[in-house]
Structure formats: structure tokens, C-alpha cells
Scaffold this motif. Structure first.
Motif, short mmCIF file in Angstrom:
data_model
loop_
_atom_site.label_atom_id
_atom_site.label_comp_id
_atom_site.label_asym_id
_atom_site.label_seq_id
_atom_site.Cartn_x
_atom_site.Cartn_y
_atom_site.Cartn_z
N VAL A 135 6.38 14.04 91.40
CA VAL A 135 6.44 13.04 90.33
C VAL A 135 5.07 12.42 90.10
CG1 VAL A 135 7.47 10.85 89.63
CG2 VAL A 135 8.87 12.55 90.81
N ARG A 136 4.36 12.11 91.17
CA ARG A 136 3.03 11.53 91.05
C ARG A 136 2.10 12.43 90.24
NH1 ARG A 136 -0.58 11.66 96.35
NH2 ARG A 136 -0.37 13.87 95.80
N THR A 137 2.09 13.72 90.56
CA THR A 137 1.20 14.65 89.88
C THR A 137 1.60 14.83 88.42
OG1 THR A 137 0.81 15.82 91.97
CG2 THR A 137 0.27 16.99 89.94
N ALA A 138 2.91 14.96 88.17
CA ALA A 138 3.38 15.21 86.80
C ALA A 138 3.06 14.05 85.87
CB ALA A 138 4.88 15.48 86.81
N HIS A 139 3.09 12.82 86.38
CA HIS A 139 2.93 11.64 85.53
C HIS A 139 1.54 11.01 85.64
CE1 HIS A 139 7.19 11.14 84.21
NE2 HIS A 139 7.41 11.84 85.31
N GLY A 140 0.68 11.53 86.51
CA GLY A 140 -0.66 11.01 86.62
C GLY A 140 -0.72 9.58 87.12
N VAL A 141 0.10 9.25 88.12
CA VAL A 141 0.14 7.89 88.66
C VAL A 141 -0.14 7.97 90.16
CG1 VAL A 141 1.76 7.09 86.89
CG2 VAL A 141 2.65 8.07 89.02
N THR A 142 0.00 6.85 90.86
CA THR A 142 -0.19 6.85 92.30
C THR A 142 1.14 7.01 93.02
OG1 THR A 142 0.08 4.46 92.62
CG2 THR A 142 -2.12 5.24 91.98
N LEU A 143 1.07 7.37 94.30
CA LEU A 143 2.29 7.50 95.08
C LEU A 143 3.00 6.16 95.21
CD1 LEU A 143 3.94 9.64 96.59
CD2 LEU A 143 2.69 9.02 98.67
N ASN A 144 2.23 5.09 95.30
CA ASN A 144 2.84 3.76 95.38
C ASN A 144 3.58 3.42 94.09
OD1 ASN A 144 3.12 1.38 97.17
ND2 ASN A 144 2.14 0.33 95.46
N ASP A 145 3.04 3.85 92.94
CA ASP A 145 3.75 3.65 91.67
C ASP A 145 5.10 4.35 91.69
OD1 ASP A 145 1.58 2.23 90.60
OD2 ASP A 145 0.66 4.04 89.76
N VAL A 146 5.13 5.55 92.25
CA VAL A 146 6.37 6.31 92.32
C VAL A 146 7.38 5.58 93.21
CG1 VAL A 146 7.44 8.51 92.95
CG2 VAL A 146 5.16 8.49 91.91
N VAL A 147 6.90 5.04 94.33
CA VAL A 147 7.79 4.29 95.23
C VAL A 147 8.39 3.09 94.49
CG1 VAL A 147 7.83 2.80 97.27
CG2 VAL A 147 6.71 5.03 97.37
N LEU A 148 7.56 2.36 93.74
CA LEU A 148 8.06 1.19 93.01
C LEU A 148 9.05 1.61 91.92
CD1 LEU A 148 4.72 -0.81 92.65
CD2 LEU A 148 6.62 -1.33 94.17
N ALA A 149 8.77 2.71 91.24
CA ALA A 149 9.69 3.19 90.22
C ALA A 149 11.00 3.65 90.83
CB ALA A 149 9.05 4.33 89.43
N LEU A 150 10.93 4.23 92.02
CA LEU A 150 12.13 4.65 92.74
C LEU A 150 13.00 3.44 93.06
CD1 LEU A 150 13.42 7.12 94.25
CD2 LEU A 150 12.13 6.37 96.26
N VAL A 151 12.38 2.38 93.59
CA VAL A 151 13.12 1.15 93.90
C VAL A 151 13.67 0.51 92.63
CG1 VAL A 151 12.93 -1.16 94.89
CG2 VAL A 151 11.79 0.77 96.02
N GLY A 152 12.83 0.47 91.58
CA GLY A 152 13.29 -0.09 90.30
C GLY A 152 14.46 0.67 89.72
N GLY A 153 14.41 2.00 89.80
CA GLY A 153 15.52 2.81 89.28
C GLY A 153 16.80 2.58 90.06
N ALA A 154 16.70 2.49 91.39
CA ALA A 154 17.89 2.26 92.20
C ALA A 154 18.49 0.88 91.93
CB ALA A 154 17.53 2.40 93.68
N LEU A 155 17.64 -0.14 91.81
CA LEU A 155 18.14 -1.49 91.53
C LEU A 155 18.77 -1.57 90.14
CD1 LEU A 155 15.33 -3.65 93.13
CD2 LEU A 155 17.77 -3.80 93.67
N ARG A 156 18.18 -0.88 89.17
CA ARG A 156 18.76 -0.88 87.81
C ARG A 156 20.15 -0.27 87.85
NH1 ARG A 156 17.90 -0.84 82.27
NH2 ARG A 156 19.19 0.72 81.21
N ARG A 157 20.29 0.87 88.49
CA ARG A 157 21.59 1.54 88.56
C ARG A 157 22.61 0.65 89.29
NH1 ARG A 157 21.63 7.14 87.96
NH2 ARG A 157 23.35 7.26 89.45
#
Length: 470
Positions: A250-272
Motif C-alpha cells: 500500500v505504501r508503494t502504490a500510494h506514494g506515502v510513508t509506512l506510518n501513514d498506512v498504519v494511521l489509515a489502517l486504524v482510521g479505516g477500522a474505527l470508521r467501520r
């Protein structure tokens, strides 16, 4: 004791326990480990973990921050405890035991740590739960201590050595004189700190801000959720493992940092999770991210805290996972620039002047009155990401199959998410209060679907415009 370390002591109340948890899952050849042998092994290697030898000594009349002393031998019987899981010994049963371990504070008259041996885990494995006060070590220091006692550390296997204790216990009068002296010396540093802080604030006010990104303001931009209120003393624990390669994809595909992916993962789980319960706020949840202020390349630090916090969003108000990830990326990058402008050491400098007596009294009164119910929380969640061992670890010849870690929850911030990598996976661990968030395992279960959403999402990176052909 540094002000930042002492601050974790001042924050502790009957309902706010400022310890962290480190859980190692071991695979001993005989399927069990003797608790007495483990305690003796640990005590003989305290030189590799110097923070675990120190206890708190307060300064009379709270004239200054407490001091650390190592004037008594460590007695493993005061620190090591045994548990056995009920059948069938799954991770769910381990979660329940760790939650109970996390629900009690550490005693202040001995070094601030405990070790809990948990047997009966399926597959003839055992878990070792280490409860250590945040005043002793942050995640980076705890990781260094783990590396120091692992068989693969650069110095070789840790060498057994007899305990060494200080031959001098400071007397109350001596502590009072030293506290007054240090207080006077630090007062001379106050004008300089004030001038640096004002200068940094002026530079922050003058700097150009991106039009599409706002760093959230603590309290002012924090929406309310069921887990952002006053705590009780009870704790719940949950964890899951995700493939590190998929987060890197995910980090490579979206050009972000691994920490960004972790935060998005947590955000997605909390949203659901919140959406399913009709509890999702219209505004995005906010997040505090502890970041190390330590210079890279130095000698591994085995105690203390060198951390600051940056504030960002989790994008829970956006349904599109790709848009959520890009928003987190932009906001976190801007939050880092804000922190650089203010200076990562500014908070650490001001914490040196926190008054021990008033700080403790205020926090205890705040907790006793359950005042966190009266106002929005500083942030909704704390999310930490600490790089763990990249190669499989053995400790005294016993393979460590997994390791998990989680930090404390705070009054008004009833959810902590800590990510430690181990070899080829990311272990995501959650700590909460069951009186605020009664089904923590259900939230943890949403992390895998949230990662699947990110893997399936199309990157939202603007493509360069084609130049017209001549």
C-alpha cells in the motif's frame, strides 16, 4: 529525573495507570518455563536492562522532580508472577489475562516493573508479559532492552553478573538541598526557553500554510466518541498480526510513508466499527502520534523518554480509503513541519518546570471528579509505530515467535493503538477500558478488512499533464 519522565508519574491516578506492556510469545522445547528460573535469569542480567534496577525516591516537600536510586537488590519474588490460561488457551484467553494484568498499577516502593509468566497457550507456547512504567522507558528504549538480552545482540548473549547496588541512599535533607539547588539553576534557563518558544511561535504564525490541509487543534477539533470520556481502573487488551509486505505494498502504490498506512489502517477500522453502531462523528477523529526526538545513529538508549507528539487526523469522515490515506499523508506531513518549526525539544524543556506537588494534586482531582466527561478530549486516539526486530529472536536459547506492545490510555483518551513489527509482520495491539469500549476484539477484527480496502483502492495521485504535440 528528567521532567518528561517525572510527568508520567504525575499523570498516574487510581484510574490512569501509566505503564506499558510488552508481551513475548515463546516456544520452549519442554512446553513450559520455570518461574523461579526465569526470575533468577532476569536478575543476573539487569546490567543489560539498567532501568529495571531503579526505584523512585521523592524529594521532600515536592521541591523538585523525584530521583532514581538503585540502592537495594532486586528481589524477583516482588516482581515475577504466574498465570495459567483456561482451556483452550487461545489468544482470546491471553487477551483476558493481559487485560487483568494491565488493570492494576505498579507499586512505587520497588522498581517500576513486573513480569508475568502465562502458561497454557495453545501449541505448548508460553507468554511473558512485562509491565513497565512509562517513566522508565519509552518504546525505543524498551526495544533496545529487548535487543540487549536477545541472543543475537551485537555483543553476544548477555553475560550473567551479580547485582550491583549503590552504596549511598540519599537522605531527605540531602535531597531537599539538591532539589533547591537544581531548581535555582533551572530558573536561570527559563528566560532563554521563553524567548526560544516565543520566537518559534512567531515563525509558526508567519509560515505559509497549504490551502487544503489543516493540522487538528487539540480539544478544539476533537469530536466526541464513546471512548473519549472519564476512565475506570479496568483495562481490556486485544491484538492481531498483519503481513508487513501488504502494508508496504500500500505504501508503494500510494506514494506515502509506512506510518501513514498504519494511521489509515486504524482510521479505516474505527470508521467501520463506529459506523456499524451509528456512533461515527461527522468530523474526522484526531490522533496523537508519539515521535522520537532522539538523534539517529547514536548508542542504543536503555532508559528514559525522548519523545514528542504530533497531531493528525484519521480521515474517518471519508468513505474512500485512497482519499483517506492521502489526507492523512498531507496532514501528517504538515504536522511534522509544524513540529519542526516549534522545535521537538520545546515540550521537553517546559516539562522540566512542571511542579511535582500541584501537578499530582491536579491530576488526582481531575480523575476523582471524572472531569473528562465535561469537555472534548485533546485527541481521540493515541497511535504509536515502533520498528521491532527484523530477524527472529531467541532469548537464552528459547525462540520468540511473536512480540506485542501497547502504551497506556489517558483520561479522555480511552484507546491506545501500538504497532510493533516483528520479522515479516506488523503486530497491532489495542488497549482500552471495557467500561468505555466493551467489545475491543470487535474493533480489532476490523483491521483486516480495513487493510483489504486499502489494498483494493486505486491510488489518487495526480498524473502529470501531457504536453501538446508540436
Amino acid at each position: 529525573m528528567d521532567g518528561i519522565d517525572a510527568g508520567f508519574l504525575y499523570m498516574e491516578t487510581p484510574s490512569t495507570h501509566m505503564h506499558t506492556l510488552k508481551i513475548a510469545v515463546l516456544d520452549p522445547p519442554a512446553g513450559r518455563i520455570d518461574l523461579d528460573d526465569l526470575g533468577r535469569w532476569l536478575v543476573l542480567r539487569l546490567d543489560a536492562m539498567p532501568a529495571l534496577r531503579r526505584r523512585v525516591q521523592t524529594v521532600p516537600w515536592a521541591l523538585h522532580h523525584p530521583v532514581w536510586v538503585s540502592d537495594r537488590p532486586v528481589d524477583p519474588r516482588q516482581h515475577c508472577f504466574y498465570h495459567r490460561l483456561r482451556d483452550p488457551g487461545t489468544m482470546h484467553e491471553l487477551h483476558e489475562v493481559v487485560g487483568r494484568i494491565a488493570s492494576t498499577p505498579l507499586l512505587r516502593d520497588v522498581p517500576l516493573w513486573e513480569l508475568h509468566l502465562v502458561e497454557g497457550l495453545e501449541g505448548d507456547k508460553v507468554a511473558v508479559v512485562v509491565k513497565i512504567h512509562h517513566a522508565l522507558a519509552d518504546g525505543v528504549a524498551a526495544n533496545a532492552m529487548l535487543g540487549n538480552v536477545a541472543d543475537q545482540n551485537p555483543l553476544g548473549s548477555p553475560k550473567p553478573s551479580p547485582q550491583v547496588v549503590d552504596d549511598h541512599t540519599p537522605r531527605p535533607r540531602e535531597l531537599a538541598v539538591l532539589g533547591l539547588r537544581d531548581g535555582v539553576l533551572k530558573a536561570f534557563a527559563l528566560p532563554g526557553l521563553l524567548l526560544r518558544t516565543l520566537g518559534n511561535l512567531v515563525r509558526l504564525a508567519r509560515r505559509e500554510r497549504p490551502a487544503d490541509t489543516d493540522v487538528p487543534r487539540p480539544i478544539l477539533d476533537t469530536p466526541r466518541t464513546p471512548f473519549n470520556t472519564a476512565l475506570t481502573s479496568r483495562r481490556s487488551f486485544s491484538t492481531t498480526s498483519l503481513p508487513l509486505a501488504e502494508l508496504k505494498q500500500v505504501r508503494t502504490a500510494h506514494g506515502v510513508t509506512l506510518n501513514d498506512v498504519v494511521l489509515a489502517l486504524v482510521g479505516g477500522a474505527l470508521r467501520r466499527y463506529l459506523l456499524q453502531r451509528d456512533q461515527l462523528p461527522a468530523r474526522s477523529l484526531t490522533c496523537a502520534v508519539p515521535v522520537s526526538t532522539e538523534e539517529a545513529g547514536g548508542v542504543p538508549r536503555l532508559r528514559g523518554n525522548l519523545v514528542s507528539n504530533l497531531f493528525t487526523v484519521l480521515g474517518t469522515d471519508q468513505a474512500d480509503p485512497a482519499a483517506r490515506l492521502q489526507r492523512i499523508h498531507r496532514t501528517t506531513a504538515e504536522a511534522k513541519r509544524v513540529q519542526q518549526t516549534l522545535g521537538a525539544e520545546m515540550l521537553r524543556g517546559w516539562l522540566e518546570f512542571s511542579p511535582p506537588g500541584p501537578a499530582t494534586l491536579v491530576m488526582r482531582a481531575y480523575s476523582r471528579l471524572r472531569a473528562a466527561r465535561w469537555h472534548p478530549s485533546p485527541v481521540n486516539v493515541v497511535v504509536s509505530n515502533v520498528p521491532g526486530p527484523r530477524e527472529p529472536v531467541t532469548i537464552d536459547g528459547v525462540p520468540m515467535t511473536d512480540v506485542f506492545s501497547v502504551g497506556p490510555i489517558l483520561e479522555g483518551v480511552g484507546l491506545n493503538v501500538t504497532v510493533w513489527s516483528y520479522v515479516d509482520r506488523m503486530n497491532v495491539t489495542l488497549l482500552s477500558c471495557p467500561d468505555l469500549l466493551p467489545d475491543l476484539d470487535a474493533l480489532t477484527a476490523e483491521l483486516r478488512p480495513a487493510l483489504d480496502e486499502l489494498l483494493a483502492s486505486r491510488p489518487r495521485v495526480p498524473r502529470p499533464e501531457r504536453q501538446p504535440q508540436p
